[in-house]
Design an enzyme around this catalytic site. Structure first.
Site, PDB file in Angstrom:
ATOM      1  N   PRO A  88       0.826  -1.212   0.000  1.00  0.00           N
ATOM      2  CA  PRO A  88       0.000   0.000   0.000  1.00  0.00           C
ATOM      3  C   PRO A  88       0.855   1.255   0.000  1.00  0.00           C
ATOM      4  CG  PRO A  88      -0.024  -1.035   2.166  1.00  0.00           C
ATOM      5  CD  PRO A  88       0.694  -1.977   1.242  1.00  0.00           C
ATOM      6  N   GLU A  89       0.371   2.282  -0.677  1.00  0.00           N
ATOM      7  CA  GLU A  89       1.032   3.580  -0.613  1.00  0.00           C
ATOM      8  C   GLU A  89       0.253   4.454   0.375  1.00  0.00           C
ATOM      9  OE1 GLU A  89       2.267   5.162  -4.411  1.00  0.00           O
ATOM     10  OE2 GLU A  89       2.687   3.165  -5.176  1.00  0.00           O
TER      11      GLU A  89
ATOM     12  N   HIS B 222      -3.703 -17.250   8.339  1.00  0.00           N
ATOM     13  CA  HIS B 222      -2.789 -16.106   8.311  1.00  0.00           C
ATOM     14  C   HIS B 222      -3.109 -15.087   9.412  1.00  0.00           C
ATOM     15  CE1 HIS B 222      -1.254 -17.699   4.613  1.00  0.00           C
ATOM     16  NE2 HIS B 222      -2.426 -17.610   4.024  1.00  0.00           N
TER      17      HIS B 222
END
Ligand SMILES: [Zn+2]
Length: 299
Positions: A2-3, A118
């Site tokens: 992600p940015e 996870h």
């Protein structure tokens, strides 16, 4: 990965749901996630114990952000420092109406089943459950007694301007650029200069500014620096407003896909027609990253 716009969107989404709630219980299923940063960390039982003890019973007061770090601020000054890295994912499920807030790695990997293989941390809150999942286990969630403790680690020392901050002025940016040498794109990606510009937004900024990403910074005119600056302060808030980009399978806090991707002019458009001149966009490697630009409109 992600940015900044994606992390900010997740922050805003989570904030809406979890602020004001008390943490009833914490379960850590993989100790290394809460034991430290970096790839060499291992499970530290005493840190896991401390993590659970310090968080349990505390109320979540706010969620803040610095670059791509999220801080979940707890009552009495404690806080969680969360970095999703490559594949971290936060999912909040409400007990009340089953509404889900998620962000980070794509939810479909977890098959909507929570917890799943996870899932490494489970925070049971008053009205729902917050899960931290991480397929590749590069992310971390660390407890600190105060922001000073984080600062002592030098965690934020190398971070440059937030593009949304008042301190990020044209004058300051110009001065910084004038002091630098090298490939423009490399500099835009450098978090020590401006945080939050990754591969997507670096290319978009260069395109809008009409400057080639492979230009040498020392050859940029004042006017070109100004155009780059204007593009950064327009594109980043716009991307946040639209919820970021859905590329790299990044999902938003409300489970929807970010739609800034619809506004991408160059990212992932190599070989397609330039929206300005209609010529084919160039695709090449710049600063070690796949880069797309218009060889005609960008000088
Ligand atoms: Zn063009």
């Amino acid at each position: 990965m992600p940015e900044l716009p994606e992390v900010e969107s997740l922050r805003r989404g989570l904030e809406e749901f979890v602020v004001g709630q008390r943490v009833r219980n914490v379960e850590v299923l993989l100790g290394k996630i809460v034991s430290g940063r970096g790839t060499k960390r291992t499970n530290d039982e005493s840190k896991v114990k401390n993590f659970c003890a310090k968080i349990s019973g505390k109320k979540i007061l706010s969620i803040t952000r610095r670059a791509k770090n999220m801080m979940i601020n707890l009552e009495r000054g404690g806080m969680l420092l969360v970095h999703l890295k490559m594949t971290g994912q936060l999912v909040y499920k409400s007990n009340k109406d089953n509404s889900t807030v998620s962000g980070g790695h794509p939810i479909q990997l977890s098959d909507n089943k929570l917890p799943n293989k996870h899932t490494y941390i489970i925070f049971t809150l008053e009205d729902g459950v917050l899960y931290y999942n991480d397929v590749r286990q590069f992310g971390y969630v660390l407890y600190f007694d105060s922001i000073e403790e984080i600062n002592k680690l030098g965690h934020f020392d190398d971070l440059g301007w937030e593009p949304l901050d008042e301190g990020f002025t044209l004058a300051a940016f110009t001065e910084k650029m004038k002091s630098k040498k090298g490939i423009l794109k490399k500099l835009l990606l450098d978090q020590k200069v401006v945080v939050g510009l990754g591969n997507i937004y670096a290319d978009e900024v260069c395109y809008e500014a009409g400057v080639r990403p492979d230009r040498k910074v020392e050859t940029l005119s004042k006017k070109e620096i100004q155009k780059l600056y204007n593009s950064i302060i327009r594109i980043i808030p716009r991307a946040i407003e639209l919820g970021g980009s859905s590329v790299a399978d990044y999902l938003l806090a409300d489970g929807s896909r970010g739609n800034y991707a619809h506004e991408h002019k160059v990212y992932k458009r190599g070989g397609k027609k330039c929206f300005k001149c209609g010529r084919e966009l160039n695709k090449s490697e710049v600063a070690g990253r796949t880069t797309v630009y218009c060889g005609f409109d960008q000088k």
